[in-house]
Design an enzyme around this catalytic site. Structure first.
Site, PDB file in Angstrom:
ATOM      1  N   CYS A  73       0.869  -0.707   0.611  1.00 17.31           N
ATOM      2  CA  CYS A  73      -0.264   0.046  -0.251  1.00 17.31           C
ATOM      3  C   CYS A  73       0.881   1.485   0.248  1.00 17.31           C
ATOM      4  O   CYS A  73       1.618   1.640   0.890  1.00 17.31           O
ATOM      5  CB  CYS A  73      -1.331   0.117   1.514  1.00 17.31           C
ATOM      6  SG  CYS A  73      -1.873   0.964   1.131  1.00 17.31           S
ATOM      7  N   HIS A 171      -3.382  -4.243 -10.275  1.00 19.88           N
ATOM      8  CA  HIS A 171      -3.769  -3.328 -10.657  1.00 19.88           C
ATOM      9  C   HIS A 171      -4.391  -3.722 -12.475  1.00 19.88           C
ATOM     10  O   HIS A 171      -3.405  -3.810 -13.413  1.00 19.88           O
ATOM     11  CB  HIS A 171      -3.260  -2.120 -10.624  1.00 19.88           C
ATOM     12  CG  HIS A 171      -2.955  -1.586  -9.268  1.00 19.88           C
ATOM     13  ND1 HIS A 171      -4.015  -1.299  -8.730  1.00 19.88           N
ATOM     14  CD2 HIS A 171      -1.581  -2.026  -8.800  1.00 19.88           C
ATOM     15  CE1 HIS A 171      -2.713  -1.154  -7.201  1.00 19.88           C
ATOM     16  NE2 HIS A 171      -1.892  -1.608  -7.373  1.00 19.88           N
ATOM     17  N   GLU A 220     -10.651  -1.243  -4.343  1.00 15.26           N
ATOM     18  CA  GLU A 220      -9.755  -2.012  -4.189  1.00 15.26           C
ATOM     19  C   GLU A 220     -10.339  -3.013  -3.468  1.00 15.26           C
ATOM     20  O   GLU A 220     -11.247  -3.088  -2.407  1.00 15.26           O
ATOM     21  CB  GLU A 220      -8.857  -1.111  -2.979  1.00 15.26           C
ATOM     22  CG  GLU A 220      -8.119   0.024  -3.271  1.00 15.26           C
ATOM     23  CD  GLU A 220      -6.964   0.764  -2.347  1.00 15.26           C
ATOM     24  OE1 GLU A 220      -5.901  -0.366  -1.743  1.00 15.26           O
ATOM     25  OE2 GLU A 220      -6.877   2.130  -1.697  1.00 15.26           O
ATOM     26  N   CYS A 229      -5.121   5.922  -3.613  1.00 16.58           N
ATOM     27  CA  CYS A 229      -4.305   4.491  -3.192  1.00 16.58           C
ATOM     28  C   CYS A 229      -2.964   4.643  -4.546  1.00 16.58           C
ATOM     29  O   CYS A 229      -2.919   5.112  -5.414  1.00 16.58           O
ATOM     30  CB  CYS A 229      -4.521   3.311  -4.381  1.00 16.58           C
ATOM     31  SG  CYS A 229      -4.375   1.604  -4.403  1.00 16.58           S
ATOM     32  N   GLY A 232      -1.998   2.500  -7.213  1.00 17.83           N
ATOM     33  CA  GLY A 232      -2.617   2.615  -8.507  1.00 17.83           C
ATOM     34  C   GLY A 232      -2.254   3.929  -8.558  1.00 17.83           C
ATOM     35  O   GLY A 232      -2.410   3.809 -10.185  1.00 17.83           O
TER      36      GLY A 232
END
Length: 284
Positions: A73, A171, A220, A229, A232
């Site tokens: 993350c 992703h 997510e 994110c 992301g």
């Protein structure tokens, strides 16, 4: 158990000092679900345990709000950097953090001066997020060929175009218009559980503003729509470059703020810079 609530661009987690608190692995999924609940718990997109590590300065052990493990993350790891410096667990302003076996390197920007320590506090963090992974089997995504770039996918009876990237977690980036009005609560779960994604997927819906700016919303896996994110945003830059839509450095605007993302093409490394904020602390 003591905890610290932190957020990066509104992507909020409950942080637990694993040097002091002891929770068994079997207890963690249920504990995470309870703490993450925004009505009956503390509230957050998940829980992150900050632990000792042999191969790095610290370990980030991350859980989604549904109790499932996640590999990385970007917003969370910036807050780990702030936590360990502000709490005096390190005096270094360049640290290493391992998560799911992968080591990331953080540069901490410290501002202000505390009268008692003279150390100040971390305001923002630049993270070397490593190299993007594009091979379908390693993301993973079911696909032919060596990359998934602007490839069609049928979701909920509608065809979308996706570009798939792993930044340590998977992703699918979808470029679209009118992203602010998209019903993510309907579309997101259909992407997350789609049969082409063996480990589920994080999905970014992106509106390009110009070659240096875009707006993104994200669904997510294991959590739902979040305000931001970090991984992301890194995937969005890679997808933008591969589709000829952006330069090698962009500002990604999110529901919770902005992140600056750079792709060093010579070294094939992605860098993410953004804020880290302590919200409150408590005991549960």
């Amino acid at each position: 158990m003591k905890f610290t609530k932190m957020q990066g661009c509104g992507n909020d987690y409950v942080y637990v000092n694993g040097f002091e608190e002891r929770v068994s692995d079997s207890e963690k999924p249920e504990l995470v679900r309870r703490l993450s609940d925004r009505h009956f718990g503390i509230g957050g997109d998940g829980v992150i345990f900050i632990n000792p590590a042999a191969e790095a300065d610290f370990e980030m052990e991350m859980y989604n709000a549904d109790g499932s493990r996640s590999e990385m993350c970007g917003n969370g790891i910036r807050c780990v950097g702030k936590f360990v410096y502000d709490k005096g667990l390190t005096d270094k302003r360049r640290i290493s953090v391992v998560s799911a076996g992968k080591i990331k390197y953080l540069d901490l920007t410290v501002e202000g001066t505390d009268g008692s320590t003279g150390r100040g506090e971390v305001a923002r963090v630049r993270v070397n997020m490593g190299s993007p992974i594009l091979e379908p089997a390693l993301i993973p995504v079911e696909a032919a060929g060596d990359r998934v770039v602007d490839e069609p996918i049928l979701v909920g009876g509608r065809e979308y175009r996706m570009t798939c990237v792993s930044m340590g977690n998977p992703h699918a980036v979808v470029f679209s218009e009118h992203v602010a009005q998209m019903p993510l609560e309907q579309i997101g779960p259909l992407f997350e559980g789609h049969e082409r994604f063996p480990n589920r997927i994080n999905t970014e819906f992106v509106e390009i503003r110009d070659r240096k700016n875009c707006f993104m919303r994200v669904w997510e896996r294991g959590t739902g729509e979040t305000f931001a994110c970090g991984t992301g945003c890194c995937a969005v830059l890679v997808a933008g470059v591969l589709n000829g839509l952006t330069d090698n450095a962009i500002t990604v605007k999110l529901l919770g703020g902005e992140l600056f993302i750079e792709w060093d093409r010579e070294e094939n490394l992605i860098y993410m810079t953004g804020p880290a904020v302590t919200v409150f602390e408590g005991e549960v």
